[in-house]
Design a protein around this motif. Structure first.
Motif, short mmCIF file in Angstrom:
data_model
loop_
_atom_site.label_atom_id
_atom_site.label_comp_id
_atom_site.label_asym_id
_atom_site.label_seq_id
_atom_site.Cartn_x
_atom_site.Cartn_y
_atom_site.Cartn_z
N TRP A 1 0.83 -1.20 0.00
CA TRP A 1 0.00 0.00 0.00
C TRP A 1 0.87 1.26 0.00
O TRP A 1 0.59 2.22 -0.74
N CYS B 1 3.08 -5.02 -8.44
CA CYS B 1 1.94 -5.94 -8.36
C CYS B 1 2.23 -7.24 -9.10
O CYS B 1 1.84 -8.32 -8.65
N LEU C 1 -10.42 -10.81 -2.60
CA LEU C 1 -9.90 -9.46 -2.82
C LEU C 1 -8.57 -9.47 -3.55
O LEU C 1 -8.33 -8.66 -4.45
N ASN D 1 -7.80 -7.71 -7.03
CA ASN D 1 -6.69 -6.75 -7.18
C ASN D 1 -5.84 -7.08 -8.39
O ASN D 1 -5.44 -6.20 -9.16
N ARG D 2 -5.55 -8.37 -8.55
CA ARG D 2 -4.65 -8.77 -9.64
C ARG D 2 -5.33 -8.71 -11.00
O ARG D 2 -4.74 -8.25 -12.00
N PHE E 1 -7.88 -4.38 -10.71
CA PHE E 1 -7.30 -3.10 -10.30
C PHE E 1 -5.88 -2.91 -10.80
O PHE E 1 -5.49 -1.80 -11.20
N SER E 2 -5.06 -3.99 -10.78
CA SER E 2 -3.66 -3.83 -11.19
C SER E 2 -3.56 -3.43 -12.67
O SER E 2 -2.74 -2.58 -13.04
N HIS F 1 -8.51 3.18 -5.86
CA HIS F 1 -9.37 2.00 -5.66
C HIS F 1 -8.54 0.79 -5.24
O HIS F 1 -8.94 0.03 -4.35
N LEU F 2 -7.38 0.61 -5.89
CA LEU F 2 -6.52 -0.51 -5.51
C LEU F 2 -6.02 -0.33 -4.08
O LEU F 2 -5.95 -1.30 -3.31
N SER G 1 -8.72 -1.31 -1.71
CA SER G 1 -8.88 -2.76 -1.68
C SER G 1 -7.78 -3.42 -0.85
O SER G 1 -8.04 -4.35 -0.09
N ILE G 2 -6.54 -2.93 -1.01
CA ILE G 2 -5.43 -3.49 -0.23
C ILE G 2 -5.61 -3.19 1.25
O ILE G 2 -5.30 -4.03 2.11
N GLU H 1 -8.02 -5.67 2.46
CA GLU H 1 -7.36 -6.97 2.54
C GLU H 1 -6.45 -7.04 3.76
O GLU H 1 -6.35 -8.08 4.43
#
Length: 632
Positions: free
Chosen positions: A177, A192, A246, A250-251, A254-255, A268-269, A272-273, A276
């Motif tokens: 993060w 990522c 999640l 993310n992968r 979002f990534s 947003h990523l 989410s992290i 998580e």
């Protein structure tokens, strides 16, 4: 007010979370963060600061946990008691020794926190090794370390891998993060991509080691649903699944948006992290409460549902069995069609409709697997099927049950004729279709009459739990005796009753100590000869006559309860038991009974040895399902 156990679990969880963060932060610097001057120096400073803050929190929380645990171990109630207990626990218990080593490793890893330098990479590898070692000894101070033998060693190793994988994945989320906030879109995307294979490997290790530990420490579905340890395990599994979802989002979503520099994608990523990370912290907290609870496999489960799975109806009724098999085949074919439609990308909606219709039509037949359940359904008798419990149960049966069920349990007692529902015949094999826990519930709370009221009263108010378990042991032993007498076999595998023994030349004080040998149980009327090693069998003669001096290499009962218990198993009055013989196999199963004066007894040594070799050649295979196997 929060009690000591809860406080200790929370502090333990904080210590573990900080240690995982320490490992994840250093691992992130080594394996996931791009190298080179393009990486902002401020990010290195933040990560280095996170390194030593994680280590400091791990040290402080570890010391607090050690103090609280020492107070619990020593039962300290005052500061003076605690002050005296701390050095004793630290120096003279495995927990104290292990915690000193662990805190020393964490301290060394924390002191290595440096922002940069010529030996930076090697220093970071050393910090990873020290932190990994600190996490690796966790199993020595938990349930795994308390388990003996190869199983315990496997659990310690499994828990070490579990924690290392958790540290590398969950412990690296906060550094990830921070990296997203400081790096360029290209660098963030590269981080990522590096994180993904490492995280995937960690997830696989976590799943595998978690299953291995759960198999040993939980052991069964009832223990999972019916114990505090199992409840925390289910919470941990649920949180793990959400964290995995999640991570996948993310992968896969979002990534890629961050790499394409889509507006708002990095925010947003990051959110989410953060979520998580919170899930990871909750997982660690649940794990800490699991570690502070008794393993489910060692706890009596309380079944929370009104129904449970059972194969009794399917196995006993051919029509039910046929209906069940047909349903499985039909649903399986529909599921295969659905899988084929998804693979071929054709007729997917049609296949889904067929699957849903099939499940809707055939599901009622699967309800045959569900039977009524009670909170005690999966409890087993704690008596170890002891001779004393069996004999005690006989007396209790005469006092409390014989009026309705009859002296022999056939359901023909003097009060039976006046009852709306006739008492059950306890001499028939159907009693093995019911678990110990079900029988305990009925004896405690009674059996309901479908038309209202009770068909059988409960005895919870007049008999103790020990009395109720003794009644169950007696009913099982009595039915087994009738089965052996009428059908020359036991309805189900039956453990030989346990009781204390006295031996000459053998280090055994209870029947269980004779496991690994065949046991020839004789009564006072049988003159037993020594069993020589040249006979090809490893057997011990056990005389049930209390007070008789054992011959060399043999044993005698050290309690008077053994005689009446075996009289019940032979369906004989105690004064008629002399001359009876029994064979117990090396696993403790009662395999053969010869009543006094039986023509097919083991009158000669050769016949005895032949019988022993015969049962050894066919080791018993207990039926699956605890309700059909009477052992404890």
């Amino acid at each position: 007010m929060v009690d000591l156990a809860t406080t200790m679990a929370l502090v333990r969880g904080l210590h573990l979370a900080a240690t995982l963060s320490l490992l994840g932060t250093v691992g992130f610097l080594l394996w996931m963060l791009p190298s080179g001057p393009a990486v902002p120096r401020a990010l290195h400073r933040w990560l280095t600061r996170l390194w030593w803050v994680s280590g400091l929190i791990a040290l402080l929380a570890g010391v607090a946990w050690f103090v609280l645990q020492s107070a619990a171990i020593a039962g300290a109630e005052t500061w003076s008691d605690l002050r005296d207990a701390l050095p004793v626990v630290a120096l003279h218990t495995r927990y104290g020794n292990t915690m000193l080593v662990r805190l020393g490793l964490v301290l060394a890893a924390t002191l290595l926190a440096v922002p940069s330098g010529r030996w930076t990479t090697w220093v970071r590898y050393l910090a990873v090794a020290l932190t990994a070692a600190a996490l690796g000894v966790q199993g020595m101070i938990g349930h795994a370390g308390a388990t003996e033998g190869a199983v315990g060693d496997g659990l310690v190793f499994s828990e070490s891998l579990h924690l290392l994988a958790a540290g590398i994945w969950l412990g690296a989320l906060l550094p990830l993060w921070l990296g997203l906030r400081a790096l360029s879109p290209e660098q963030a995307s590269a981080v990522c991509e590096r994180f993904t294979p490492i995280g995937l490997a960690c997830v696989l290790v976590l799943a595998g080691t978690g299953f291995a530990q759960g198999f040993e420490l939980i052991g069964s579905v009832p223990a999972l649903f019916g114990t505090p340890y199992g409840h925390f395990a289910m919470l941990k599994i649920t949180l793990f699944v959400f964290a995995l979802m999640l991570a996948t989002l993310n992968r896969l979503w979002f990534s890629d948006r961050v790499a394409a520099d889509v507006p708002g994608a990095r925010r947003h990523l990051g959110m989410s992290i953060c979520l998580e990370t919170c899930l990871g912290l909750a997982i660690v907290t649940a794990a800490a409460f699991m570690a502070s609870s008794s393993p489910a496999a060692h706890t009596t489960p309380v079944w929370p549902f009104p129904r449970r799975l059972s194969l009794v109806a399917v196995n006993e009724d051919p029509d039910f069995h046929r209906e069940f098999v047909v349903s499985l085949i039909v649903i399986g074919v529909a599921a295969a069609l659905m899988a084929a439609a998804l693979l071929l990308r054709r007729l997917r909606w049609e296949a889904l409709a067929i699957l849903l219709l099939t499940v809707l039509v055939r599901t009622p037949s699967l309800s045959l697997l569900l039977i009524e359940a009670y909170p005690t359904s999966f409890q087993t008798s704690p008596t170890d099927f002891s001779a004393a419990s069996i004999a005690r149960g006989q007396a209790l049966f005469a006092q409390n049950c014989a009026a309705c069920h009859g002296p022999s349990g056939a359901g023909n007692g003097p009060a039976a004729s006046g009852l709306h529902i006739q008492p059950a015949d306890l001499t028939q094999p159907h009693i093995w279709m019911h678990s110990d826990g079900e029988m305990f519930w009925w004896l405690s709370h009674g059996i309901e009459d479908p038309e209202g009221g009770l068909a059988m009263p409960g005895f919870a108010g007049t008999l103790s739990p020990d009395d109720l378990w003794a009644l169950i042991d007696y009913v099982r032993a009595h039915e087994s005796a009738l089965a052996m007498q009428q059908r020359s076999t036991f309805d189900v595998p039956l453990r030989a009753p346990s009781f204390p023994i006295a031996c000459a030349g053998l280090t055994a004080t209870r029947m269980a100590d004779l496991r690994g040998r065949d046991v020839h149980v004789v009564t006072g009327g049988v003159v037993s000869e020594d069993i020589p090693p040249a006979s090809g069998v490893t057997a011990v003669t056990l005389n049930l006559r209390d007070g008789v001096a054992p011959a060399p290499g043999s044993c005698v009962a050290a309690t008077a309860a053994a005689w009446p218990a075996y009289a019940i198993l032979t369906d004989l009055p105690p004064d008629k038991l002399a001359g009876a013989e029994y064979l117990v196999d090396p696993n403790g199963w009662l395999r053969a009974v010869h009543r006094p004066g039986a023509a097919d007894g083991w009158q000669t040594r050769e016949k005895l040895f032949a019988a022993i070799r015969a049962i050894d050649a066919k080791p018993i295979q207990p039926p699956s399902g605890g309700s059909h196997e009477h052992h404890h």
